[in-house]
Design a protein around this motif. Structure first.
Motif, PDB file in Angstrom:
ATOM      1  N   PHE A  17      68.173 -56.041  88.571  1.00  0.00           N
ATOM      2  CA  PHE A  17      67.889 -57.217  89.393  1.00  0.00           C
ATOM      3  C   PHE A  17      66.492 -57.763  89.086  1.00  0.00           C
ATOM      4  N   ARG A  18      65.523 -56.878  88.928  1.00  0.00           N
ATOM      5  CA  ARG A  18      64.180 -57.348  88.579  1.00  0.00           C
ATOM      6  C   ARG A  18      64.171 -58.008  87.198  1.00  0.00           C
ATOM      7  N   ALA A  19      64.925 -57.432  86.246  1.00  0.00           N
ATOM      8  CA  ALA A  19      65.002 -58.031  84.910  1.00  0.00           C
ATOM      9  C   ALA A  19      65.681 -59.402  84.963  1.00  0.00           C
ATOM     10  N   LEU A  20      66.732 -59.546  85.789  1.00  0.00           N
ATOM     11  CA  LEU A  20      67.405 -60.844  85.926  1.00  0.00           C
ATOM     12  C   LEU A  20      66.477 -61.880  86.537  1.00  0.00           C
ATOM     13  N   SER A  21      65.725 -61.489  87.555  1.00  0.00           N
ATOM     14  CA  SER A  21      64.798 -62.425  88.183  1.00  0.00           C
ATOM     15  C   SER A  21      63.752 -62.916  87.185  1.00  0.00           C
ATOM     16  N   ASN A  22      63.185 -61.995  86.430  1.00  0.00           N
ATOM     17  CA  ASN A  22      62.194 -62.377  85.420  1.00  0.00           C
ATOM     18  C   ASN A  22      62.836 -63.207  84.316  1.00  0.00           C
ATOM     19  N   GLY A  23      64.075 -62.880  83.947  1.00  0.00           N
ATOM     20  CA  GLY A  23      64.751 -63.617  82.881  1.00  0.00           C
ATOM     21  C   GLY A  23      65.022 -65.065  83.256  1.00  0.00           C
ATOM     22  N   GLN A  39      68.981 -66.647  75.658  1.00  0.00           N
ATOM     23  CA  GLN A  39      68.499 -66.033  76.887  1.00  0.00           C
ATOM     24  C   GLN A  39      69.625 -65.853  77.892  1.00  0.00           C
ATOM     25  N   LEU A  40      70.527 -66.855  77.983  1.00  0.00           N
ATOM     26  CA  LEU A  40      71.670 -66.748  78.893  1.00  0.00           C
ATOM     27  C   LEU A  40      72.607 -65.623  78.476  1.00  0.00           C
ATOM     28  N   GLU A  41      72.808 -65.440  77.183  1.00  0.00           N
ATOM     29  CA  GLU A  41      73.660 -64.340  76.710  1.00  0.00           C
ATOM     30  C   GLU A  41      73.073 -62.990  77.103  1.00  0.00           C
ATOM     31  N   GLU A  42      71.753 -62.833  76.952  1.00  0.00           N
ATOM     32  CA  GLU A  42      71.114 -61.566  77.349  1.00  0.00           C
ATOM     33  C   GLU A  42      71.258 -61.326  78.851  1.00  0.00           C
ATOM     34  N   LEU A  43      71.078 -62.385  79.647  1.00  0.00           N
ATOM     35  CA  LEU A  43      71.208 -62.240  81.098  1.00  0.00           C
ATOM     36  C   LEU A  43      72.651 -61.925  81.485  1.00  0.00           C
ATOM     37  N   THR A  44      73.610 -62.513  80.749  1.00  0.00           N
ATOM     38  CA  THR A  44      75.024 -62.230  81.030  1.00  0.00           C
ATOM     39  C   THR A  44      75.348 -60.761  80.766  1.00  0.00           C
ATOM     40  N   ASP A  45      74.804 -60.197  79.668  1.00  0.00           N
ATOM     41  CA  ASP A  45      75.014 -58.773  79.377  1.00  0.00           C
ATOM     42  C   ASP A  45      74.439 -57.894  80.496  1.00  0.00           C
ATOM     43  N   CYS A  50      75.260 -54.568  85.402  1.00  0.00           N
ATOM     44  CA  CYS A  50      75.045 -54.409  86.847  1.00  0.00           C
ATOM     45  C   CYS A  50      76.385 -54.289  87.575  1.00  0.00           C
ATOM     46  N   LYS A  51      77.377 -55.066  87.153  1.00  0.00           N
ATOM     47  CA  LYS A  51      78.705 -54.987  87.769  1.00  0.00           C
ATOM     48  C   LYS A  51      79.310 -53.598  87.576  1.00  0.00           C
ATOM     49  N   ARG A  52      79.136 -53.031  86.372  1.00  0.00           N
ATOM     50  CA  ARG A  52      79.675 -51.696  86.113  1.00  0.00           C
ATOM     51  C   ARG A  52      78.983 -50.640  86.984  1.00  0.00           C
ATOM     52  N   LEU A  53      77.677 -50.777  87.143  1.00  0.00           N
ATOM     53  CA  LEU A  53      76.938 -49.822  87.967  1.00  0.00           C
ATOM     54  C   LEU A  53      77.334 -49.918  89.439  1.00  0.00           C
ATOM     55  N   ILE A  54      77.610 -51.129  89.904  1.00  0.00           N
ATOM     56  CA  ILE A  54      78.039 -51.287  91.303  1.00  0.00           C
ATOM     57  C   ILE A  54      79.401 -50.623  91.503  1.00  0.00           C
ATOM     58  N   VAL A  91      75.042 -64.791  89.238  1.00  0.00           N
ATOM     59  CA  VAL A  91      76.179 -65.347  88.492  1.00  0.00           C
ATOM     60  C   VAL A  91      76.261 -66.859  88.710  1.00  0.00           C
ATOM     61  N   ALA A  92      76.091 -67.318  89.958  1.00  0.00           N
ATOM     62  CA  ALA A  92      76.117 -68.755  90.250  1.00  0.00           C
ATOM     63  C   ALA A  92      74.981 -69.470  89.532  1.00  0.00           C
ATOM     64  N   LEU A  93      73.805 -68.852  89.485  1.00  0.00           N
ATOM     65  CA  LEU A  93      72.678 -69.450  88.783  1.00  0.00           C
ATOM     66  C   LEU A  93      72.949 -69.551  87.291  1.00  0.00           C
ATOM     67  N   LYS A  94      73.619 -68.536  86.742  1.00  0.00           N
ATOM     68  CA  LYS A  94      73.955 -68.575  85.323  1.00  0.00           C
ATOM     69  C   LYS A  94      74.942 -69.702  85.020  1.00  0.00           C
ATOM     70  N   LYS A  95      75.947 -69.891  85.908  1.00  0.00           N
ATOM     71  CA  LYS A  95      76.902 -70.992  85.719  1.00  0.00           C
ATOM     72  C   LYS A  95      76.198 -72.342  85.771  1.00  0.00           C
ATOM     73  N   GLN A  96      75.218 -72.475  86.643  1.00  0.00           N
ATOM     74  CA  GLN A  96      74.487 -73.729  86.763  1.00  0.00           C
ATOM     75  C   GLN A  96      73.739 -74.039  85.465  1.00  0.00           C
ATOM     76  N   TYR A  97      73.073 -73.055  84.888  1.00  0.00           N
ATOM     77  CA  TYR A  97      72.353 -73.274  83.629  1.00  0.00           C
ATOM     78  C   TYR A  97      73.327 -73.545  82.480  1.00  0.00           C
ATOM     79  N   SER A  98      74.481 -72.858  82.484  1.00  0.00           N
ATOM     80  CA  SER A  98      75.470 -73.094  81.420  1.00  0.00           C
ATOM     81  C   SER A  98      75.988 -74.518  81.472  1.00  0.00           C
TER      82      SER A  98
END
Length: 256
Positions: A17-23, A39-45, A50-54, A91-98
């Motif tokens: 989560f901290r890495a996503l916020s900084n990204g 950058q979006l591809e790295e954040l998507t990975d 994170c989904k797998r860990l949850i 995820v919503a923020l990523k869709k907005q940038y995409s």
């Protein structure tokens, strides 16, 4: 008390989560579209991880449900829901940038200039009425043919798009099943590794106990052997349950 596995998984999720916020903060400062896409591809990975860990967190929470009291289980479930909500926000923020990147990639084309219209006016002034009618009919025929070709291309494109969409949907479902199976395998391997460690500790404890018992038995046997060989040795106490050696019998001769 929270188990070590839950605490470890939660720590990994918070790091992501901290890495996503900084990204995403870094993404706002990038102006180049290509760098934004990378950058979006790295954040998507990171979001996939994170989904797998949850999912692992949820499985571990269900496994330890019977060990915790109701208040602890309630707190852990609320924490899980909070992590899911935070991931969905990214995820919503990523869709907005995409979507913003897709709009930037649209090419805008300008229409014909005014010079073409002037050339057509000069050409029409030198033609008779019949020539104008014939030329108009030819242009209409060409336009109709172009429309027919365009309609065929549109229908073919729609068919290809439908087939591609169906194939992509099937592949997406297959990939989702594979990801779920891999997550289950990963979780099972972690549980098996934990059980192997516990079994190893139990085996080591059993070996220590057996070695101690062996030393005790050897000591008792040594004491017994010493007692038998040298029964008059006062430095060694009698072993409980073992009768002391019988004294030597002396025969008395009685003379007449």
């Amino acid at each position: 008390m929270v188990s070590e596995e839950l605490a470890e998984i939660e720590g990994q999720i918070q790091d992501i989560f901290r890495a996503l916020s900084n990204g995403f903060q870094k993404l706002e400062k990038i102006k180049d579209s290509t760098r934004q896409s990378r950058q979006l591809e790295e954040l998507t990975d990171k979001m996939r991880e994170c989904k797998r860990l949850i999912k692992d967190y949820d499985r571990e929470l269900k496994d330890s449900d019977y060990k915790n009291d109701p208040s602890t289980n309630k707190m852990l479930n609320e924490k899980k829901q909070s992590m899911i909500k935070e991931l969905n926000s990214y995820v919503a923020l990523k869709k907005q940038y995409s979507s913003s990147l897709e709009h930037k990639r649209v090419d805008l084309f300008e229409g014909p200039g005014e010079g073409f219209a002037e050339d057509n006016v000069l050409l029409a002034s030198n033609m008779t009425n019949q020539q104008l009618l014939d030329h108009g009919n030819n242009m209409m025929d060409e336009t109709d043919q172009a429309i027919d070709r365009a309609q065929k291309v549109v229908h073919e494109t729609i068919n290809v798009g439908t087939e591609t969409s169906a194939a992509l949907k099937a592949q997406t479902e297959q990939m989702s099943r594979i990801v779920n199976e891999l997550d289950s395998i990963h979780f099972s391997i972690k549980k098996a590794s934990k059980l192997v460690k516990e079994i190893g500790r139990q085996v080591a404890t059993d070996r220590c106990i057996m070695a101690l018992l062996f030393l005790i038995v050897v000591g008792v046997i040594a004491v017994i052997i010493v007692k038998i060989v040298n029964p008059n040795n006062k430095d060694i106490r009698d072993i409980p349950g073992l009768a002391p050696p019988a004294p030597a019998r002396k025969l008395l001769w009685i003379s007449d």
